[in-house]
Design an enzyme around this catalytic site. Structure first.
Site, PDB file in Angstrom:
ATOM      1  N   ASP A  35       0.818  -1.212   0.000  1.00  0.00           N
ATOM      2  CA  ASP A  35       0.000   0.000   0.000  1.00  0.00           C
ATOM      3  C   ASP A  35       0.852   1.262   0.000  1.00  0.00           C
ATOM      4  O   ASP A  35       0.510   2.254  -0.645  1.00  0.00           O
ATOM      5  CB  ASP A  35      -0.898   0.019   1.241  1.00  0.00           C
ATOM      6  CG  ASP A  35      -2.046  -0.958   1.160  1.00  0.00           C
ATOM      7  OD1 ASP A  35      -1.790  -2.128   0.828  1.00  0.00           O
ATOM      8  OD2 ASP A  35      -3.187  -0.574   1.436  1.00  0.00           O
ATOM      9  N   CYS A  66       1.087  -7.668   5.561  1.00  0.00           N
ATOM     10  CA  CYS A  66       0.615  -6.441   4.916  1.00  0.00           C
ATOM     11  C   CYS A  66      -0.901  -6.348   4.755  1.00  0.00           C
ATOM     12  O   CYS A  66      -1.643  -7.276   4.990  1.00  0.00           O
ATOM     13  CB  CYS A  66       1.356  -6.188   3.619  1.00  0.00           C
ATOM     14  SG  CYS A  66       3.119  -5.904   3.907  1.00  0.00           S
ATOM     15  N   ASP A  67      -1.291  -5.162   4.277  1.00  0.00           N
ATOM     16  CA  ASP A  67      -2.633  -4.645   4.492  1.00  0.00           C
ATOM     17  C   ASP A  67      -3.757  -5.432   3.835  1.00  0.00           C
ATOM     18  O   ASP A  67      -4.811  -5.633   4.425  1.00  0.00           O
ATOM     19  CB  ASP A  67      -2.698  -3.200   4.003  1.00  0.00           C
ATOM     20  CG  ASP A  67      -1.758  -2.278   4.755  1.00  0.00           C
ATOM     21  OD1 ASP A  67      -0.785  -2.772   5.317  1.00  0.00           O
ATOM     22  OD2 ASP A  67      -2.000  -1.064   4.772  1.00  0.00           O
ATOM     23  N   LYS A  68      -3.607  -5.819   2.588  1.00  0.00           N
ATOM     24  CA  LYS A  68      -4.694  -6.515   1.896  1.00  0.00           C
ATOM     25  C   LYS A  68      -4.428  -8.012   1.787  1.00  0.00           C
ATOM     26  O   LYS A  68      -5.341  -8.773   1.469  1.00  0.00           O
ATOM     27  CB  LYS A  68      -4.887  -5.929   0.489  1.00  0.00           C
ATOM     28  CG  LYS A  68      -5.090  -4.436   0.462  1.00  0.00           C
ATOM     29  CD  LYS A  68      -6.239  -3.984   1.347  1.00  0.00           C
ATOM     30  CE  LYS A  68      -6.309  -2.473   1.453  1.00  0.00           C
ATOM     31  NZ  LYS A  68      -5.221  -1.868   2.214  1.00  0.00           N
ATOM     32  N   CYS A  85       5.975  -2.884   8.552  1.00  0.00           N
ATOM     33  CA  CYS A  85       6.311  -1.573   9.113  1.00  0.00           C
ATOM     34  C   CYS A  85       5.996  -1.551  10.601  1.00  0.00           C
ATOM     35  O   CYS A  85       4.942  -2.016  11.037  1.00  0.00           O
ATOM     36  CB  CYS A  85       5.535  -0.484   8.391  1.00  0.00           C
ATOM     37  SG  CYS A  85       5.934  -0.363   6.638  1.00  0.00           S
ATOM     38  N   GLU A  97      -6.892   4.929  -0.369  1.00  0.00           N
ATOM     39  CA  GLU A  97      -6.664   5.473   0.969  1.00  0.00           C
ATOM     40  C   GLU A  97      -6.035   6.846   0.837  1.00  0.00           C
ATOM     41  O   GLU A  97      -5.171   7.073  -0.016  1.00  0.00           O
ATOM     42  CB  GLU A  97      -5.789   4.546   1.806  1.00  0.00           C
ATOM     43  CG  GLU A  97      -4.368   4.406   1.335  1.00  0.00           C
ATOM     44  CD  GLU A  97      -3.518   3.545   2.267  1.00  0.00           C
ATOM     45  OE1 GLU A  97      -4.069   2.630   2.898  1.00  0.00           O
ATOM     46  OE2 GLU A  97      -2.306   3.799   2.345  1.00  0.00           O
ATOM     47  N   SER A 146      -5.370   5.217   5.744  1.00  0.00           N
ATOM     48  CA  SER A 146      -4.397   4.181   6.081  1.00  0.00           C
ATOM     49  C   SER A 146      -4.505   3.801   7.541  1.00  0.00           C
ATOM     50  O   SER A 146      -4.941   4.592   8.384  1.00  0.00           O
ATOM     51  CB  SER A 146      -2.990   4.700   5.787  1.00  0.00           C
ATOM     52  OG  SER A 146      -2.015   3.869   6.359  1.00  0.00           O
TER      53      SER A 146
END
Length: 552
Positions: free
Chosen positions: A78, A118-120, A191, A441, A467
């Site tokens: 992202d 990670c995000d997705k 992160c 986002e 985010s």
């Protein structure tokens, strides 16, 4: 040999021959076939460690008498996919889910290990696992090393985004900005903040489908390699036992996960993903029910960007078992864990010291009633979401004039090159699931606002997303979205908007008669075109109030 068994062997000849061709022996094919669903790539720091971790998982599978069968899936970052690239991010959640489910069903694996970060990617794989309902274990890569700046400050990824606003406002030098760009994302791993990536990883731990500490431990720790071997061995054991995903992720354990994410200041993207996963599992968790669950939890911990603590601090303070222990009275401790035993048994064995400065007891919470505020009102009849725990209390109520933008690019141009008036409400629309398309986002605009020091006087609202790294008065997921003719499409510059986080209200102070007049004159704009996959996404995606479902 009976005629039946002879026919079966002949029918399987093609499968056996092709598996022999990639190195499997006939006796390997008689063992539990464990699919390793790996999102490794070398263009995303959260996923780069997974190639090495997969080798340890494979060793564990072989050692337990199983046969590892690894394949890969996409894993976008992202943070890299900003602006136009962001249109393709949320759609990939459902593409990842669909690709994993299709591959597993095509090859008929017996059990699964999901390697993801990670995000997705984590929510996409959770959606696949829910759909497949096979014996499954999740393992994330572990967290990124924080960066220690020359002045002694400990900085992580969201600090880099906020630095965009700081350099623009003259608060840091160009030389400092260049140094941050090179060093702030200091290593591989996820992160080191409590954004969507780590929220979803911690959710996996809280619902029992991932081993304890798998999210917060450093990606490079020896414990992570040992953990990967354990996961491989355990995958074979649960496959032989027939312990399915739905045996572990029951509705009660799912609600444990929602409570825990609310108690630890999770990402607003979690709201979307939780409803999408619950939908596949058949659990009746809509936006209203989600809010009822999460509001039961006091916030007992906050991490970057909502506090100064990063993921390494979280691990040192006691990790996920410590935060689960802090809210134990709210949890169903009979919930099973994929690594064995129940949640209660795991917490009974937890004996690490807990840093009370980082992880508070329920009796001394940072906030009451969860970390989210789900708002309703004439501007968002179907709801919208904000991470209340990331907002300064002075901005829990804000009322000001609207400044309207029809894209992320427009608001960034305004932030970088115009005078942003304190007290205003920046409205970014046509960025919803259909409008974007892809529900981008607004992380860079939000971080820029913070970097410019305006997050204590300016609010930002959108039918797009924010985010997990966002802080400040940023309200997203406004439904219905502008592309569908929702009220946000009718806002004009100067309209007064009131945002009340405590009373869960968002109000456009314009009369119903005036809104009816504007609605009659409204036409869907021609900007935000959609080609190829985005056209298919726009035609099929559902509302953010339902988790933006597409393929599932």
């Amino acid at each position: 040999m009976s005629a039946f068994h002879a026919d079966t062997e002949r029918n399987e000849a093609y499968y056996v021959g092709l598996m022999n061709a990639v190195g499997y022996r006939n006796k390997d094919l008689d063992r539990p076939m464990i699919g390793i669903v790996n999102s490794w790539n070398d263009v995303n720091p959260g996923h780069k460690p997974l190639r090495e971790l997969a080798q340890y998982v494979r060793e564990g599978i072989w050692a337990a008498g199983g046969t590892p069968c690894e394949f890969n899936l996409p894993a976008p970052c992202d943070g890299m996919a900003q602006m136009r690239g962001m249109n393709y991010i949320l759609p990939q959640r459902d593409l990842i889910a669909g690709s994993a489910a299709a591959m597993v069903r095509a090859h008929g694996f017996d059990g699964l290990v999901f390697l993801c970060s990670c995000d997705k990617i984590v929510p996409g794989m959770l959606m696949a696992a829910a759909s497949l309902n096979l014996p499954s274990i999740f393992l994330t890569a572990g967290s990124m090393l924080p960066y220690e700046a020359p002045d002694g400050r400990i900085l992580v990824t969201p600090d880099l985004k906020e630095a965009i606003g700081e350099v623009n406002a003259g608060r840091i030098t160009e030389q400092q900005f260049c140094e941050y760009k090179i060093n702030l994302c200091f290593s591989g791993g996820t992160c080191s903040m409590y954004g969507t990536a780590n929220t979803m990883g911690v959710f996996c731990e809280a619902i029992g489908i991932a081993p304890a500490d798998s999210t917060t431990m450093l990606f490079c720790s020896a414990a992570k390699y040992r953990q990967a071997r354990d996961v491989g061995e355990r995958a074979v054991e649960i496959t032989r036992q027939g312990l399915r995903f739905s045996d572990v992720v029951t509705q009660r354990s799912f609600e444990n996960g929602v409570l825990h994410c609310a108690a630890t200041g999770g990402s607003t993207n979690f709201v979307l993903h939780a409803m999408a996963i619950a939908r596949i599992l058949g659990y009746p968790i809509d936006l209203k029910r989600f809010d009822e669950i999460q509001s039961q939890a006091p916030v007992v911990a906050k991490f970057k960007p909502s506090s100064r603590y990063n993921m390494l601090d979280y691990q040192r303070a006691g990790g996920v078992r410590a935060t689960l222990s802090a809210i134990r009275p709210l949890l169903d401790c009979t919930a099973l864990r994929v690594m064995g035993g129940t949640l209660g048994e795991m917490l009974d064995r937890f004996d690490r010291p807990v840093d009370a400065a980082v992880i508070h007891p329920m009796s001394e919470p940072l906030h009451q009633n969860g970390c989210f505020s789900i708002l309703y009102g004439n501007l968002a009849p179907q709801g919208c979401a904000v991470k209340k725990s990331g907002v300064e209390p002075s901005m829990f109520y804000h009322r000001g004039p609207a400044v309207v933008f029809d894209s992320e690019e427009e608001v960034m141009e305004h932030l970088l090159h115009s005078d942003v008036k304190p007290g205003c409400v920046l409205v970014i629309r046509y960025e919803g699931p259909k409008g974007g398309p892809g529900m981008r986002e607004m992380s860079i605009p939000a971080a820029t606002l913070v970097g410019m020091g305006l997050h204590t006087s300016v609010a930002m609202i959108t039918d797009g997303r924010f985010s997990g790294a966002t802080r400040g008065p940023c309200v997203g997921h406004i439904c219905p979205e502008a592309y569908e003719g929702g009220p946000i499409a009718l806002v004009e510059n100067g309209d007064i908007i009131a945002i009340d986080l405590e009373h869960r209200r968002i109000t456009l102070e314009v009369s119903d008669e005036e809104l009816d007049r504007r609605r009659a004159a409204w036409k869907r704009p021609s900007h935000h075109p959609a080609d190829g996959i985005l056209r298919a996404y726009r035609s099929g995606v559902g509302s953010a109030s339902e988790g933006a479902p597409w393929l599932f």
